[in-house]
Scaffold this active site. Structure first.
Site, PDB file in Angstrom:
ATOM      1  N   SER A 118       0.684  -1.350  -0.080  1.00 22.78           N
ATOM      2  CA  SER A 118       0.058  -0.065  -0.035  1.00 22.78           C
ATOM      3  C   SER A 118       1.052   1.325  -0.308  1.00 22.78           C
ATOM      4  CB  SER A 118      -1.205   0.073   1.231  1.00 22.78           C
ATOM      5  OG  SER A 118      -2.155   0.968   0.854  1.00 22.78           O
ATOM      6  N   ASP A 127     -10.208  -3.580  -6.399  1.00 18.41           N
ATOM      7  CA  ASP A 127      -9.633  -2.590  -5.047  1.00 18.41           C
ATOM      8  C   ASP A 127     -10.801  -1.655  -4.810  1.00 18.41           C
ATOM      9  OD1 ASP A 127      -8.299  -0.809  -3.447  1.00 18.41           O
ATOM     10  OD2 ASP A 127      -6.580  -1.771  -4.282  1.00 18.41           O
ATOM     11  N   HIS A 158      -8.147  -4.619  -1.858  1.00 24.57           N
ATOM     12  CA  HIS A 158      -7.046  -3.878  -1.565  1.00 24.57           C
ATOM     13  C   HIS A 158      -6.105  -5.002  -0.673  1.00 24.57           C
ATOM     14  CE1 HIS A 158      -3.937  -0.826  -1.529  1.00 24.57           C
ATOM     15  NE2 HIS A 158      -4.032  -0.674  -0.128  1.00 24.57           N
TER      16      HIS A 158
END
Length: 266
Positions: free
Chosen positions: A74, A193, A249
């Protein structure tokens, strides 16, 4: 919202790599003197200071002096890219960005501990009110890669981190040279996502300027066409690797990680 050694996340990944590649040395970066500080710093410590701290840690580790592979999850993806661009010694060999927001993110805020927690709500409100004000930029990590396609001029002028590493205010030739020294720059995008907006930012794409509906891939951005970071040259040399994985995600299976990611570390 994570820490270096959480057994369910970064600690788990570290053990996975160590198990699958016997004898490998893995450094899981801790920013702060304990796990609580490490987690808090992921929200509140100026990213430029974090990058400086990491560069010092890497330079001080004798086991990395011959070069190392870097893997960021991330926001860690774009933070490690800044390390590659700003700190060429010791040399980063391969950069693996798992869900990193390389053109930034906007509208919404990645899930954080206790989705209903008052911290998350406060951060969302603060970003909505003034992501590009000096006080927010300097003290709120997520503001530093907040990229509003409806306020491109504000972003270019006031973003203290992302606009700098993406060469939005001029060309730093050293950044370009250092990034181009990578053997491979691997970018993983999560195909379902719901947290990164737009998800194509994970492959360096973004919204067309001035609106927030239509996106363009990296190859159609001015960053690529003008080759401000050397990405076009790297792409032509086969150094950019674009990987897609089904899931939201950071949702991936151990099997996918073993077969797709580990080969870049061997």
């Amino acid at each position: 919202g994570d820490s270096c050694c959480n057994p369910l996340s970064m600690g788990y990944v570290q053990k996975l790599v160590e198990k699958k590649i016997p004898g490998i040395y893995v450094l899981s970066l801790k920013i702060g003197s304990n796990l609580i500080q490490d987690m808090e710093n992921s929200f509140f410590m100026n990213v430029n200071d974090q990058v400086r701290e990491v560069c010092s840690q890497l330079a001080a580790d004798p086991r990395l002096k011959g070069g190392y592979n870097a893997m960021g999850f991330s926001q860690g993806g774009q933070f490690l890219r800044a390390v590659a661009q700003r700190c060429p010694s010791p040399p980063m060999l391969n950069l693996i960005s798992v869900g990193g927001q390389h053109q930034g993110s906007v509208y919404g805020f990645p899930r954080c501990p206790g989705e209903s927690s008052h911290v998350c709500d406060w951060i969302r409100k603060t970003l909505d009110l003034g992501a590009y004000t000096k006080a927010v930029q300097e003290h709120l990590v997520q503001a530093e890669y907040w990229h509003d396609p409806l306020k491109e001029e504000d972003y270019r002028k006031n973003s203290i981190f992302l606009a700098d590493i993406n060469q939005e205010r001029g060309i730093n030739e050293t950044y370009k040279k250092n990034l181009m020294a990578l053997k491979k720059f691997v970018m993983v995008k999560f195909l379902n996502d719901t947290m990164v907006d737009p998800p194509v930012s994970e492959w360096f794409g973004f919204y067309k300027s001035g609106q927030a509906k239509e996106t363009v891939p990296l190859q159609e951005t001015s960053l690529y066409k003008e080759d401000r970071l050397g990405l076009q040259e790297m792409d032509k040399a086969g150094k950019l690797v674009f990987l897609g994985v089904k899931g939201d995600h950071l949702h991936f299976s151990e099997e996918w990680f073993d077969t797709t990611i580990l080969p870049f570390l061997q």
